[in-house]
Structure formats: structure tokens, C-alpha cells
Design an enzyme around this catalytic site. Structure first.
Site, mmCIF file in Angstrom:
data_model
loop_
_atom_site.group_PDB
_atom_site.id
_atom_site.type_symbol
_atom_site.label_atom_id
_atom_site.label_comp_id
_atom_site.label_asym_id
_atom_site.label_seq_id
_atom_site.Cartn_x
_atom_site.Cartn_y
_atom_site.Cartn_z
ATOM 1 N N ASN A 9 0.878 -1.184 0.000
ATOM 2 C CA ASN A 9 0.000 0.000 0.000
ATOM 3 C C ASN A 9 0.906 1.223 0.000
ATOM 4 O OD1 ASN A 9 -1.847 2.022 0.451
ATOM 5 N ND2 ASN A 9 -2.232 1.494 2.601
ATOM 6 N N LYS A 11 0.118 4.219 -0.226
ATOM 7 C CA LYS A 11 -0.534 5.403 0.330
ATOM 8 C C LYS A 11 -0.313 6.600 -0.614
ATOM 9 C CE LYS A 11 0.248 3.585 4.907
ATOM 10 N NZ LYS A 11 -0.054 3.763 6.306
ATOM 11 N N HIS A 93 -9.561 1.091 4.788
ATOM 12 C CA HIS A 93 -8.294 1.313 5.505
ATOM 13 C C HIS A 93 -8.564 2.251 6.682
ATOM 14 C CE1 HIS A 93 -4.215 2.566 6.421
ATOM 15 N NE2 HIS A 93 -3.814 1.498 5.766
ATOM 16 N N GLU A 95 -7.052 4.683 7.789
ATOM 17 C CA GLU A 95 -6.861 6.118 7.512
ATOM 18 C C GLU A 95 -8.103 6.698 6.838
ATOM 19 O OE1 GLU A 95 -3.111 5.622 5.503
ATOM 20 O OE2 GLU A 95 -2.186 5.080 7.416
ATOM 21 N N GLU A 164 -5.651 -5.045 10.569
ATOM 22 C CA GLU A 164 -4.636 -4.019 10.782
ATOM 23 C C GLU A 164 -4.933 -3.272 12.084
ATOM 24 O OE1 GLU A 164 -2.532 -2.808 6.961
ATOM 25 O OE2 GLU A 164 -4.273 -1.532 7.128
ATOM 26 N N GLY A 170 2.189 2.207 10.766
ATOM 27 C CA GLY A 170 3.140 3.307 10.606
ATOM 28 C C GLY A 170 3.787 3.752 11.909
ATOM 29 N N SER A 208 3.184 -2.246 10.470
ATOM 30 C CA SER A 208 4.633 -2.249 10.678
ATOM 31 C C SER A 208 5.278 -3.603 10.401
ATOM 32 C CB SER A 208 4.967 -1.759 12.092
ATOM 33 O OG SER A 208 4.523 -0.422 12.270
#
Ligand code: PEP
Length: 247
Positions: A9, A11, A93, A95, A164, A170, A208
Site C-alpha cells: 500500500n 498510500k 483502511h 486512515e 490491521e 506506521g 509495521s
């Protein structure tokens, strides 16, 4: 035996020059005995398709609209993604859930739209740090997945699920293989109750993942590969993760 799947991904990263180098380097490092996908920003899909010609690596997008077409300025439909050869799309996701207030139902509707056009949705679920600390991990991920199962009905066997934990994305913090496996087992059981295809469905771990921890995570019974953010932007790191998945 489920074949492992590794999804990069990117991003909102990249440029034409940087992507060209990344994809060329990556193409040279394969192939792997795992399915590999890169999910790139919309403007780079066409160039990614070209750069990956002749390679086994597939490409996809990071989001899609729940709508088919029409007056939805700024949105990209799964019809369009299918039209430019995307085989996968990430939906839900964390985010997007956090910064765009995407609800469980909207994520489910996006997954449905993707499947309707032959694009496999990679449905992300995961708890925040405070939800984990409050002992709500299981109820949160089950609620998120339930919306998708309810909306897709028997077609839910065609999706990929990605667990996730939000606190691991991250941040450099990774769920231990045991923590991740425990949640994957819960998700697998939920899928078993919904579809007879559950044992062949892939449930990815993301948060991560690095070359150093990938093999141990991927060796867990219900972890079928990874959704990789930061490490997918470096040829050597991503290639090492793909290699770890191939064992
Ligand atoms: C992600 O963006 O889905 C992700 C898992 O990011 P990272 O690997 O950087 O934690």
C-alpha cells in the site's frame, strides 16, 4: 493450503520518476512463490500497469466509490478500476475510516461495488489502541466484518480480509505473532459461520510489517500474508517480505 498474498500500500507517496525505479527494481527481484500486488495512487495506475507488463505482480487501488457512475466529483468507481486492469482494491483502511469518516456500512458498500465489477476488495478491519486497552478488540473487528458479511451475503467468500491494528500502522509497533493470530482466528471463525469458503479465504496482517518480523507473522496458522505500508516503498524491504511469504 492457502497461497500467501502480499499487498503493498503505497498510500499517498510517489512520483513518476520514483515509481519507475521502484517498479523496475521490484520486477527484477521476483518472481516469488506468493501472490504479490501493489496498490498505488490513482494517477499512477496506468504507468504501473505498463511497468509491470510481463510480471506476475498485480496492481490495484487504495479506495473506490460505492457508486457506479455519475455526479460524484472526485470519486473513482470500481468499474473504472476494472477498466484499467486493477484486480484488487483496498477498502476501509483505517486512515479512510478516521480521516474521511467512513462507516462500516460505507466500507461494505464499497466492497460490494468492487466485487460487482470483478475487483477483489481487500477489506481492512482493526481496533485503535484505546479499544484494545478497553478489551474491545474482538467486538470491534467482528462488528466491522459483520457489516461486510451482511451486505455481501454468500459473496463474502470472495473478499480478502486484512487485520490491521490501528496502533500498529506506521508506528513501528507490531502486534506479536500470537496477538495477531488470536484476532485472525476470531475473524476466520466469523467467516466460517457465514460461508463455506472460509478455509480458503486469505486474511492478511498489516501494521509495521518488516523484513525482520514477516516470516514469524506469516508462519501463524491463520495469517495468509501481509498488507504492507512503509516497507513497500523500498525495493529490498518489500522483496524480502515477499520472499518471507514464499516459504
Ligand atoms: C498500511 O498502510 O496498511 C500499513 C500497514 O502501514 P505500515 O506497514 O507502514 O504500518
Amino acid at each position: 493450503m492457502r497461497k500467501k498474498l502480499v499487498v503493498g500500500n503505497w498510500k499517498m507517496n510517489g512520483s513518476r520518476a520514483v515509481n519507475a525505479q521502484l517498479l523496475a527494481g521490484f520486477k527484477d527481484s521476483g518472481p516469488w512463490n506468493a501472490d504479490v500486488v501493489v496498490c498505488v495512487p490513482f494517477p499512477y495506475i496506468a504507468e504501473t500497469a505498463l511497468a509491470l507488463t510481463g510480471s506476475a505482480t498485480a496492481y490495484g487501488a487504495q479506495d473506490c466509490s460505492a457508486h457506479e457512475q455519475g455526479a460524484f466529483t472526485g470519486e473513482v468507481s470500481s468499474t473504472m478500476l476494472a477498466d484499467v486492469g486493477c484486480r484488487y482494491v483496498i477498502v476501509g483502511h483505517s486512515e479512510r475510516r478516521a480521516y474521511h469518516a467512513e462507516s462500516d456500512q460505507l466500507v461494505a458498500d464499497k466492497a460490494k461495488a468492487a466485487l460487482a465489477h470483478g475487483v477483489t476488495p481487500i477489506v481492512c478491519v482493526g481496533e485503535t489502541r484505546s479499544e484494545r486497552e478497553a478489551g474491545q478488540t474482538e467486538s470491534v473487528v467482528k462488528r466491522q466484518l459483520a457489516a461486510v458479511i451482511h451486505t455481501l451475503g454468500h459473496c463474502c467468500g470472495e473478499i480478502v480480509v486484512a487485520y490491521e491494528p490501528v496502533w500498529a500502522i506506521g508506528t513501528g509497533l507490531t502486534a506479536t505473532p500470537e496477538q495477531a493470530q488470536a484476532v485472525h482466528a476470531v475473524l476466520r471463525a466469523q467467516l466460517h459461520a457465514a460461508t463455506d469458503r472460509a478455509s480458503s479465504m486469505r486474511i492478511l496482517y498489516g501494521g509495521s510489517v518488516k523484513a525482520e518480523n514477516a516470516a514469524e507473522l506469516f508462519s501463524q496458522a491463520d495469517i495468509d500474508g501481509g498488507l504492507i505500508g512503509g516497507a513497500s516503498l523500498k525495493v529490498g524491504d518489500f522483496a524480502a517480505i515477499c520472499l518471507a511469504a514464499a516459504h
